[in-house]
Design an enzyme around this catalytic site. Structure first.
Site, PDB file in Angstrom:
ATOM      1  N   TYR A 194      -6.391  23.950  -3.028  1.00  0.00           N
ATOM      2  CA  TYR A 194      -5.509  24.458  -4.084  1.00  0.00           C
ATOM      3  C   TYR A 194      -4.396  25.356  -3.541  1.00  0.00           C
ATOM      4  CZ  TYR A 194      -7.772  22.923  -8.491  1.00  0.00           C
ATOM      5  OH  TYR A 194      -8.232  22.213  -9.577  1.00  0.00           O
TER       6      TYR A 194
ATOM      7  N   GLU B 101      -3.934  14.871  -0.976  1.00  0.00           N
ATOM      8  CA  GLU B 101      -5.251  15.149  -1.583  1.00  0.00           C
ATOM      9  C   GLU B 101      -6.261  14.049  -1.236  1.00  0.00           C
ATOM     10  OE1 GLU B 101      -4.404  15.862  -5.740  1.00  0.00           O
ATOM     11  OE2 GLU B 101      -3.481  17.815  -5.301  1.00  0.00           O
TER      12      GLU B 101
ATOM     13  N   ASN C 153     -11.806  22.698 -17.199  1.00  0.00           N
ATOM     14  CA  ASN C 153     -11.136  21.608 -17.909  1.00  0.00           C
ATOM     15  C   ASN C 153     -11.508  20.221 -17.360  1.00  0.00           C
ATOM     16  OD1 ASN C 153      -9.676  21.713 -15.574  1.00  0.00           O
ATOM     17  ND2 ASN C 153      -7.719  22.240 -16.517  1.00  0.00           N
TER      18      ASN C 153
ATOM     19  N   LYS D 235     -14.700  17.945 -12.099  1.00  0.00           N
ATOM     20  CA  LYS D 235     -14.938  19.347 -11.737  1.00  0.00           C
ATOM     21  C   LYS D 235     -16.374  19.777 -12.067  1.00  0.00           C
ATOM     22  CE  LYS D 235     -10.099  20.940 -12.161  1.00  0.00           C
ATOM     23  NZ  LYS D 235      -9.203  21.908 -12.875  1.00  0.00           N
TER      24      LYS D 235
HETATM   25  P1  IDP Z   1      -3.343  20.613 -13.811  1.00  0.00           P
HETATM   26  O1  IDP Z   1      -4.799  20.678 -13.389  1.00  0.00           O
HETATM   27  O2  IDP Z   1      -3.192  20.129 -15.224  1.00  0.00           O
HETATM   28  O3  IDP Z   1      -2.486  19.850 -12.836  1.00  0.00           O
HETATM   29  P2  IDP Z   1      -2.180  23.022 -12.691  1.00  0.00           P
HETATM   30  O4  IDP Z   1      -1.032  23.763 -13.276  1.00  0.00           O
HETATM   31  O5  IDP Z   1      -1.950  22.230 -11.451  1.00  0.00           O
HETATM   32  O6  IDP Z   1      -2.818  22.108 -13.846  1.00  0.00           O
HETATM   33  O7  IDP Z   1      -3.309  24.108 -12.417  1.00  0.00           O
HETATM   34  C1  IDP Z   1      -4.454  23.813 -11.645  1.00  0.00           C
HETATM   35  C2  IDP Z   1      -5.679  24.329 -12.357  1.00  0.00           C
HETATM   36  O8  IDP Z   1      -5.588  25.753 -12.447  1.00  0.00           O
HETATM   37  C3  IDP Z   1      -5.802  23.851 -13.809  1.00  0.00           C
HETATM   38  O9  IDP Z   1      -6.478  22.631 -13.938  1.00  0.00           O
HETATM   39  C4  IDP Z   1      -6.562  24.979 -14.464  1.00  0.00           C
HETATM   40  O10 IDP Z   1      -7.964  24.829 -14.309  1.00  0.00           O
HETATM   41  C5  IDP Z   1      -6.095  26.192 -13.697  1.00  0.00           C
HETATM   42  N1  IDP Z   1      -5.036  26.856 -14.442  1.00  0.00           N
HETATM   43  C6  IDP Z   1      -3.774  26.453 -14.619  1.00  0.00           C
HETATM   44  N2  IDP Z   1      -3.043  27.311 -15.357  1.00  0.00           N
HETATM   45  C7  IDP Z   1      -3.884  28.298 -15.638  1.00  0.00           C
HETATM   46  C8  IDP Z   1      -3.715  29.507 -16.385  1.00  0.00           C
HETATM   47  O11 IDP Z   1      -2.662  29.815 -16.935  1.00  0.00           O
HETATM   48  N3  IDP Z   1      -4.818  30.289 -16.468  1.00  0.00           N
HETATM   49  C9  IDP Z   1      -6.000  29.962 -15.866  1.00  0.00           C
HETATM   50  N4  IDP Z   1      -6.194  28.840 -15.177  1.00  0.00           N
HETATM   51  C10 IDP Z   1      -5.141  28.011 -15.061  1.00  0.00           C
END
Ligand code: IDP
Ligand code: MG
Length: 135
Positions: A52, A129, A115, A12
């Site tokens: 997304y 994807e 992240n 990212k």
């Molecule tokens: P993942 O990347 O671990 O698969 P997902 O639940 O698919 O997590 O969420 C996609 C992305 O959205 C995450 O990597 C994160 O950057 C963001 N995200 C997920 N949950 C939250 C949240 O509760 N607050 C803000 N950003 C979130």
């Protein structure tokens, strides 16, 4: 015997910006995942929203799409046995604060938004994807 599987990984914008491409790729390669394709790309906000779209009902969707399109990313196809699960393990929990020691997100993640990496979470999503970036 498990056969080779493919998954999509993204480095990212926060990690590309900090020049972590080599470090992150080394983690994949050392764990036995092969990087069979890799490209640097800067998505538009519309493309990020398309990528997304499974998250379109989430409260953080707009921020997520703005962030993914905020700078260049590196999209990769990883291949190996149990590649989807293995990549998710190497990534660590979504929130870097909750990620296990030595995972990519623990080592390099800045926040739940920044992240550092994305990884497909199922065979269906991996196929979709991979097609999105490497059609
Ligand atoms: P993942 O990347 O671990 O698969 P997902 O639940 O698919 O997590 O969420 C996609 C992305 O959205 C995450 O990597 C994160 O950057 C963001 N995200 C997920 N949950 C939250 C949240 O509760 N607050 C803000 N950003 C979130
Ligand atoms: Mg996900």
């Amino acid at each position: 015997m498990s056969e080779a599987e493919q998954t999509l990984s993204i480095i990212k914008p926060d990690a590309v910006e900090r020049n972590l491409e080599k470090e992150i790729k080394t983690i994949f390669e050392k764990s036995g995942l092969k990087i069979i394709n890799s490209k640097k790309i800067h998505l538009s906000k519309e493309e990020a929203a398309d990528f997304y779209k499974v998250h379109q009902t989430k409260p953080f969707y707009d921020r997520l799409c703005s962030y993914l399109s905020s700078g260049p990313i590196i999209a990769m196809i990883l291949e190996g046995s149990n590649a989807i699960k293995k990549n998710r393990e190497l990534m660590g929990a979504t929130d870097p604060l909750k990620a296990a020691p030595n995972t990519i997100r623990k080592l390099y993640g800045v926040s739940i938004d920044k992240n550092s990496v994305h990884g497909s979470d199922s065979p269906e999503n991996a196929a979709a994807e991979i097609k999105f970036f490497f059609k």
